[in-house]
Design a protein around this motif. Structure first.
Motif, PDB file in Angstrom:
ATOM      1  N   HIS A  87       0.434  -1.019   0.070  1.00  0.00           N
ATOM      2  CA  HIS A  87      -0.070   0.326  -0.122  1.00  0.00           C
ATOM      3  C   HIS A  87       0.906   1.422   0.110  1.00  0.00           C
ATOM      4  O   HIS A  87       1.931   1.178   0.482  1.00  0.00           O
ATOM      5  CB  HIS A  87      -1.060   0.068   1.185  1.00  0.00           C
ATOM      6  N   TYR A  98      -7.086   5.336  -5.849  1.00  0.00           N
ATOM      7  CA  TYR A  98      -6.981   3.981  -4.734  1.00  0.00           C
ATOM      8  C   TYR A  98      -6.576   2.670  -6.327  1.00  0.00           C
ATOM      9  O   TYR A  98      -7.757   3.228  -7.527  1.00  0.00           O
ATOM     10  CB  TYR A  98      -8.980   3.564  -4.605  1.00  0.00           C
ATOM     11  N   TYR A 120      -8.334  -0.894  -7.418  1.00  0.00           N
ATOM     12  CA  TYR A 120      -8.827  -2.187  -7.110  1.00  0.00           C
ATOM     13  C   TYR A 120      -8.674  -3.871  -7.240  1.00  0.00           C
ATOM     14  O   TYR A 120      -8.763  -3.764  -8.364  1.00  0.00           O
ATOM     15  CB  TYR A 120     -11.079  -1.608  -7.489  1.00  0.00           C
ATOM     16  N   ALA A 173     -10.211  -2.059  -2.118  1.00  0.00           N
ATOM     17  CA  ALA A 173      -8.949  -1.052  -2.777  1.00  0.00           C
ATOM     18  C   ALA A 173      -7.933  -1.237  -1.897  1.00  0.00           C
ATOM     19  O   ALA A 173      -7.404  -1.114  -1.419  1.00  0.00           O
ATOM     20  CB  ALA A 173      -9.690   0.328  -1.894  1.00  0.00           C
ATOM     21  N   VAL A 174      -6.747  -0.413  -3.367  1.00  0.00           N
ATOM     22  CA  VAL A 174      -5.331  -0.596  -2.791  1.00  0.00           C
ATOM     23  C   VAL A 174      -5.360   0.587  -3.028  1.00  0.00           C
ATOM     24  O   VAL A 174      -4.894   1.261  -3.923  1.00  0.00           O
ATOM     25  CB  VAL A 174      -4.457  -2.185  -3.402  1.00  0.00           C
ATOM     26  N   PRO A 175      -4.736   1.258  -2.383  1.00  0.00           N
ATOM     27  CA  PRO A 175      -3.863   2.697  -2.487  1.00  0.00           C
ATOM     28  C   PRO A 175      -2.404   2.940  -3.402  1.00  0.00           C
ATOM     29  O   PRO A 175      -1.770   2.092  -2.658  1.00  0.00           O
ATOM     30  CB  PRO A 175      -3.871   3.665  -1.362  1.00  0.00           C
TER      31      PRO A 175
END
Length: 192
Positions: free
Chosen positions: A120, A143, A145, A167-169
């Motif tokens: 992240h 983000y 996804y 969701a991955v920043p």
């Protein structure tokens, strides 16, 4: 032919390693992991050509059909983050070489998810770095996804896994702070 064989072998090795790591994950109550073949088949079904690429789940109609992390029971979400690299401290002066929103990286670990570890991005600063000071702009995460296999329940003392969109920043950008910007709008009387 050789490249496709290598890709298939690499995919199988990765999936096998993920399944083995999952088997070491802690149990909740009396539940145990399903057979490794069941998890492997779940992953292979998703990788197979009969399933759409994960980006299709970004389409609003398909997104409504997908499960989100927020819909998972709390006992099956056990995330913790560990610092990986980059500066967590916001620089004091804007440098031409510095991005407007510096970032650093963490590993998010969750034993209830396959893969257990995801990288992240975290924003180092709250305000954008700029030569001009402004309360109207702030650093915000961007983000992506991605589908992950996640424990969602325990049925007949065996964990149930489902694909969930998480969701991955992946970056930080400088964006307009809409709430504060609303204060600075001209009144209707001023507009001709």
């Amino acid at each position: 032919m050789w490249m496709s064989t290598c890709r298939y072998t690499l995919a199988m090795l990765t999936i096998t390693a993920l399944v083995k790591n999952t088997l070491l994950a802690p149990s909740i109550g009396m539940c145990r992991e399903p057979d490794p073949e069941v998890l492997l088949q779940l992953q292979m079904d998703h990788i197979g050509s009969n399933t759409p690429h994960w980006t299709f789940w970004l389409i609003p109609e398909m997104e409504q059909m997908s499960r989100r992390l927020e819909s998972i029971k709390k006992e099956f979400v056990n995330t913790r983050t560990t610092y990986l690299s980059g500066s967590r401290k916001c620089p004091t002066a804007a440098n031409i070489l510095e991005p407007e929103c510096p970032k650093y990286y963490v590993i998010q670990h969750d034993p209830n998810r396959i893969p257990q570890n995801l990288i992240h991005v975290q924003c180092s600063c709250k305000k954008c770095l700029s030569r001009r000071e402004s309360d109207l702009r702030s650093c915000q995460p961007v983000y992506a996804y991605t589908p992950v296999l996640r424990r969602t329940d325990c049925e007949n003392e065996i964990y149930k896994y489902e694909y969930v969109i998480e969701a991955v920043p992946v970056s930080c950008i400088c964006s307009l702070n809409v709430i504060k910007a609303g204060k600075y709008r001209p009144s209707p009387k001023m507009i001709l």
